[in-house]
Design a protein around this motif. Structure first.
Motif: not given
Length: 227
Positions: A180, A184, A201-202, A205, A209
């Motif tokens: 992942w 990202a 996304v972060y 995450s 993940s």
């Protein structure tokens, strides 16, 4: 009985948990709850809502699913040559995951040697750090166990592939989804690190993940396509 029905029956059998698994699972989960309670009692960290609770629980999802997969997986007996090939691919895959997942990195401007961080929540710690002039190793328990489980499943998949190339190929391709952080990085590179997409996304995450990890373990363990 036709072939499809037989395949579904075998898959359902593998999916159904054994009584021993349920008992040990209950023991492990209760022990982990106790660990978290003790940590919350003696540490300075305070849980501040559902988000914080999730970050404390993610490592145990990785650890529990990883150990369960390792214990339940029985590699197919095969030749020494296939075992060596499987081991080489599994070690290489673990190395890729360790690098992409941040367990192994380049040197950083800090004193060299070992150190242990004990103040992290269970599963995140105790974390072991090693720094040299050439590389840095950061061992977080949940990632180390999770990546080891994936590597072991890859090993088992490669041995299975000796009798079914389609199954092995699907299993190995599903491993790609574990990386992942690479996805990202690609997203932030394309859209820019300051965009709302990159931020989302972060921010998510760890949750994403974890979902990908569990899904990948499921695909590699049950391999519903090709069995």
């Amino acid at each position: 009985m036709n072939t499809n029905s037989t395949g579904l029956s075998e898959w359902a059998t593998r999916l159904r948990p054994e009584t021993e698994t349920i008992v040990w699972g209950a023991i492990v989960v209760n022990f982990e709850i106790l660990l978290l309670f003790l940590y919350a009692t003696v540490s300075e960290s305070q849980l501040t809502g559902l988000t914080a609770v999730r970050y404390w629980l993610y490592p145990f999802v990785w650890i529990n699913v990883g150990i369960w997969a390792i214990v339940r997986t029985r590699p197919t007996p095969t030749s020494t040559r296939h075992r060596r090939i499987g081991l080489a691919l599994a070690v290489g895959y673990f190395g890729v995951l360790a690098y992409v997942g941040g367990l192994i990195a380049g040197p950083i401007p800090s004193p060299t040697g070992f150190s242990v961080q004990m103040g992290l929540p269970p599963g995140w710690g105790p974390a072991v750090f090693y720094s040299s002039s050439h590389f840095t190793i950061t061992i977080l328990p949940y990632k180390a166990i999770g990546y080891a489980a994936l590597a072991y499943l890859v090993y088992a998949t490669v041995l299975d592939a000796a009798g079914s190339a389609v199954t092995g190929l699907l299993g190995l391709l599903s491993c790609v989804s574990c990386t992942w952080p690479v996805l990202a990085t690609i997203i932030t590179g394309v859209f820019g690190s300051g965009t709302a997409i990159a931020s989302a996304v972060y921010t998510q995450s760890y949750g994403l993940s974890t979902v990908v990890f569990v899904a990948t373990v499921g695909l590699l363990y049950w391999r519903p396509f090709g069995r």
